[in-house]
Design an enzyme around this catalytic site. Structure first.
Site, PDB file in Angstrom:
ATOM      1  N   LYS A  10      -6.999   1.763  -1.222  1.00 55.34           N
ATOM      2  CA  LYS A  10      -6.837   3.120  -0.683  1.00 55.34           C
ATOM      3  C   LYS A  10      -5.566   3.800  -1.184  1.00 55.34           C
ATOM      4  O   LYS A  10      -5.374   4.991  -0.943  1.00 55.34           O
ATOM      5  CB  LYS A  10      -6.795   3.092   0.846  1.00 55.34           C
ATOM      6  CG  LYS A  10      -7.968   2.416   1.533  1.00 55.34           C
ATOM      7  CD  LYS A  10      -7.935   2.630   3.029  1.00 55.34           C
ATOM      8  CE  LYS A  10      -6.636   2.192   3.671  1.00 55.34           C
ATOM      9  NZ  LYS A  10      -6.369   0.738   3.541  1.00 55.34           N
ATOM     10  N   LYS A  53      10.606  -5.920  10.095  1.00 54.23           N
ATOM     11  CA  LYS A  53      10.231  -4.964   9.085  1.00 54.23           C
ATOM     12  C   LYS A  53      11.434  -4.136   8.675  1.00 54.23           C
ATOM     13  O   LYS A  53      12.343  -3.923   9.470  1.00 54.23           O
ATOM     14  CB  LYS A  53       9.188  -3.995   9.624  1.00 54.23           C
ATOM     15  CG  LYS A  53       7.818  -4.514   9.964  1.00 54.23           C
ATOM     16  CD  LYS A  53       6.947  -3.364  10.493  1.00 54.23           C
ATOM     17  CE  LYS A  53       5.505  -3.843  10.693  1.00 54.23           C
ATOM     18  NZ  LYS A  53       4.639  -2.744  11.195  1.00 54.23           N
ATOM     19  N   HIS A  60       0.804  -1.217   0.000  1.00 53.44           N
ATOM     20  CA  HIS A  60       0.000   0.000   0.000  1.00 53.44           C
ATOM     21  C   HIS A  60       0.840   1.272   0.000  1.00 53.44           C
ATOM     22  O   HIS A  60       0.319   2.364  -0.188  1.00 53.44           O
ATOM     23  CB  HIS A  60      -0.952   0.023   1.210  1.00 53.44           C
ATOM     24  CG  HIS A  60      -0.260   0.175   2.526  1.00 53.44           C
ATOM     25  ND1 HIS A  60       0.426  -0.844   3.134  1.00 53.44           N
ATOM     26  CD2 HIS A  60      -0.152   1.248   3.352  1.00 53.44           C
ATOM     27  CE1 HIS A  60       0.930  -0.429   4.280  1.00 53.44           C
ATOM     28  NE2 HIS A  60       0.599   0.836   4.437  1.00 53.44           N
ATOM     29  N   ASP A  79      -3.491  -2.122  -2.195  1.00 52.77           N
ATOM     30  CA  ASP A  79      -4.596  -1.617  -1.381  1.00 52.77           C
ATOM     31  C   ASP A  79      -5.429  -0.626  -2.195  1.00 52.77           C
ATOM     32  O   ASP A  79      -4.892   0.269  -2.849  1.00 52.77           O
ATOM     33  CB  ASP A  79      -4.030  -0.936  -0.137  1.00 52.77           C
ATOM     34  CG  ASP A  79      -5.074  -0.718   0.948  1.00 52.77           C
ATOM     35  OD1 ASP A  79      -6.188  -0.283   0.607  1.00 52.77           O
ATOM     36  OD2 ASP A  79      -4.772  -0.978   2.123  1.00 52.77           O
ATOM     37  N   ARG A  97     -10.464 -12.426  20.879  1.00 55.87           N
ATOM     38  CA  ARG A  97     -10.452 -12.129  19.446  1.00 55.87           C
ATOM     39  C   ARG A  97     -11.564 -12.865  18.697  1.00 55.87           C
ATOM     40  O   ARG A  97     -12.096 -12.344  17.708  1.00 55.87           O
ATOM     41  CB  ARG A  97      -9.107 -12.539  18.827  1.00 55.87           C
ATOM     42  CG  ARG A  97      -7.915 -11.722  19.294  1.00 55.87           C
ATOM     43  CD  ARG A  97      -6.659 -12.214  18.613  1.00 55.87           C
ATOM     44  NE  ARG A  97      -5.550 -11.274  18.758  1.00 55.87           N
ATOM     45  CZ  ARG A  97      -4.559 -11.173  17.886  1.00 55.87           C
ATOM     46  NH1 ARG A  97      -4.536 -11.940  16.808  1.00 55.87           N
ATOM     47  NH2 ARG A  97      -3.582 -10.294  18.081  1.00 55.87           N
ATOM     48  N   GLU A 154      -4.697 -14.449  11.455  1.00 58.87           N
ATOM     49  CA  GLU A 154      -3.814 -15.106  12.406  1.00 58.87           C
ATOM     50  C   GLU A 154      -4.429 -16.375  13.002  1.00 58.87           C
ATOM     51  O   GLU A 154      -3.798 -17.031  13.836  1.00 58.87           O
ATOM     52  CB  GLU A 154      -3.407 -14.129  13.512  1.00 58.87           C
ATOM     53  CG  GLU A 154      -2.543 -12.986  12.989  1.00 58.87           C
ATOM     54  CD  GLU A 154      -2.055 -12.052  14.075  1.00 58.87           C
ATOM     55  OE1 GLU A 154      -2.507 -12.203  15.233  1.00 58.87           O
ATOM     56  OE2 GLU A 154      -1.223 -11.178  13.783  1.00 58.87           O
ATOM     57  N   TYR A 193      -5.901  -2.759   9.101  1.00 59.50           N
ATOM     58  CA  TYR A 193      -5.024  -3.522   9.983  1.00 59.50           C
ATOM     59  C   TYR A 193      -5.856  -4.352  10.957  1.00 59.50           C
ATOM     60  O   TYR A 193      -6.753  -3.842  11.622  1.00 59.50           O
ATOM     61  CB  TYR A 193      -4.104  -2.570  10.760  1.00 59.50           C
ATOM     62  CG  TYR A 193      -3.192  -3.261  11.741  1.00 59.50           C
ATOM     63  CD1 TYR A 193      -2.072  -3.949  11.311  1.00 59.50           C
ATOM     64  CD2 TYR A 193      -3.467  -3.240  13.112  1.00 59.50           C
ATOM     65  CE1 TYR A 193      -1.226  -4.588  12.197  1.00 59.50           C
ATOM     66  CE2 TYR A 193      -2.632  -3.879  14.015  1.00 59.50           C
ATOM     67  CZ  TYR A 193      -1.510  -4.544  13.553  1.00 59.50           C
ATOM     68  OH  TYR A 193      -0.685  -5.185  14.456  1.00 59.50           O
ATOM     69  N   ARG A 210       4.435  -0.429  16.425  1.00 61.19           N
ATOM     70  CA  ARG A 210       3.428  -1.428  16.794  1.00 61.19           C
ATOM     71  C   ARG A 210       4.088  -2.655  17.420  1.00 61.19           C
ATOM     72  O   ARG A 210       3.748  -3.793  17.131  1.00 61.19           O
ATOM     73  CB  ARG A 210       2.602  -1.847  15.574  1.00 61.19           C
ATOM     74  CG  ARG A 210       1.576  -0.796  15.162  1.00 61.19           C
ATOM     75  CD  ARG A 210       0.816  -1.232  13.941  1.00 61.19           C
ATOM     76  NE  ARG A 210      -0.260  -0.295  13.631  1.00 61.19           N
ATOM     77  CZ  ARG A 210      -0.862  -0.224  12.453  1.00 61.19           C
ATOM     78  NH1 ARG A 210      -0.482  -1.015  11.466  1.00 61.19           N
ATOM     79  NH2 ARG A 210      -1.839   0.640  12.239  1.00 61.19           N
TER      80      ARG A 210
END
Length: 429
Positions: free
Chosen positions: A138, A376, A111, A136, A237, A306, A168, A353
């Site tokens: 967006k 990352k 994205h 994405d 969750r 997940e 996310y 994060r």
């Protein structure tokens, strides 16, 4: 009359001289001058901290990237595909028979950060593999057009036919992967296993090493979905209904509503969003009633990517299932904040994060861990880390090749490059 003639002659002489002068200036400014890569200001030399990983760095000799702003190549719509592929140093032939006979499929969801995407893509690219790119919905139009321009240069690469506005931890993230899976199953070219990636990943293993790892005794006919039975701390969750605020975030519904039990009495597992799946398993995911019902049930859960694939991989009906599997499978090298001091020695970049964005001092840990990929990276925040790992990875790939190396496959040059330099020697192999 004579005076008039003299004035006329002077005017014509001045006019002629002006035309000659203007022509000279025009030709000088329009004539292209050859520019060596090290002279480009945007081409930075590799950091001295790369030396332990790049043994070919000779003492006192600086190495430079050959391309300094990869995004500019794609944004330049006048470039032909052949030039773009060469200038961006994509590998254009299978490097071994073993890799050619075991084609992989890749799902890449992106994205932002065009440069990082291109550099990751050329690192994983091989002409025998297949690549589905999900952009994405967006993303800015200029970004989408740039990616489309690049993808259009390859017969084994395509954009997902359906694009999601990815949130996310939302169901849209899982749906993006499923969209690509549907496209990959229909694609005319065959593939053996599929790997999913995001735009801030970068490979650690070469393509040959990926193939060898997937063909190992442990994983030859199995899916790789690291995970365990859902811990108590993660049950909220899937026990509470959640709502996806498109393009923003996911939150529990208010007032809180408990969900019904999972369909088919399934035991829910918790794992990573990353996987390696066989083609038969992907076919099962897209056609099985169990998989379909679990997907519908998962639409109002938190971060269903997940639990979805890892749960399906723990049932007997699924091809290549790993019923007794746990966290096995070295898919990603990730430094989580809460694992500092236990599985890693701290983040040398910075946490975003609770995940480490790697700095150059993280490279020894990444390389020694030898996972399939690392996450990352950020080419703007810590560019030296990506520069060094990228060159280290390309050197390894080319050193393992069983075919002659094309000069365009080399990523770097030296400031005093000579015929006996490392790079030129590799190109003549």
């Amino acid at each position: 009359m004579c005076q008039l003639e003299g004035t006329k002659c002077s005017f014509l002489l001045c006019l002629g001289m002006s035309i000659i002068a203007c022509s000279f200036i025009y030709l000088k400014t329009k004539t292209p001058t050859e520019q060596k890569y090290p002279q480009l200001k945007s081409c930075r030399p590799f950091s001295s901290e790369c030396k332990p990983f790049l043994p070919e760095m000779e003492k006192g000799v600086e190495q430079y990237q050959r391309d300094c702003q990869v995004g500019n190549f794609i944004l330049n719509s006048s470039l032909h595909c052949s030039s773009l592929i060469d200038d961006l140093h994509f590998i254009t032939r299978p490097l071994s028979r073993k890799e050619e006979e075991y084609p992989l499929a890749f799902i890449v969801t992106i994205h932002k950060e065009l440069e990082l995407f291109v550099r990751m893509l050329r690192a994983i690219y091989m002409p025998q593999n297949i690549y589905c790119i999900h952009v994405d919905a967006k993303a800015p139009m200029e970004y989408k057009m740039a990616v489309q321009r690049l993808v259009g240069c390859f017969k084994n690469m395509f954009l997902s036919t359906r694009s999601e506005k990815v949130t996310y931890a939302g169901f849209s993230r899982l749906q993006a992967d499923l969209n690509c899976m549907k496209d990959l199953i229909k694609f005319k070219q065959s593939w053996r296993k599929v790997v999913n990636l995001c735009g801030q990943d970068f490979p650690v293993k070469s393509n040959l090493e990926l193939v060898q790892y997937m063909q190992s005794k442990q994983w030859r006919d199995r899916n790789m979905t690291p995970g365990v039975k859902q811990p108590v701390s993660m049950r909220h969750r899937t026990q509470l209904q959640h709502q996806e605020i498109t393009g923003s975030h996911v939150a529990p519904k208010r007032p809180r509503v408990r969900k019904s039990p999972p369909p088919h009495n399934l035991q829910i597992y918790f794992g990573t969003a990353y996987y390696v799946l066989t083609r038969d398993f992907v076919d099962f995911v897209l056609k099985s009633r169990i998989a379909h019902d679990l997907l519908e049930w998962s639409k109002d859960t938190f971060s269903p990517d997940e639990h979805y694939f890892v749960t399906l991989n723990h049932i007997k009906e699924a091809p290549g299932s790993h019923i007794d599997g746990g966290w096995e499978g070295e898919i990603r090298a990730i430094k989580w904040r809460d694992q500092e001091g236990m599985t890693h020695n701290g983040c040398k970049g910075n946490y975003v994060r609770d995940i480490c964005v790697y700095g150059i001092e993280d490279l020894p840990w990444i390389i020694n861990k030898n996972s399939m990929f690392a996450n990352k990276f950020d080419s703007n925040t810590f560019p030296e880390a990506l520069d060094c790992l990228e060159q280290w990875h390309r050197n390894k790939v080319l050193n393992q090749a069983t075919v002659p190396i094309e000069p365009s496959w080399l990523l770097a040059t030296q400031s005093n490059s000579r015929s006996n330099s490392y790079f030129n020697r590799r190109a003549k192999v």
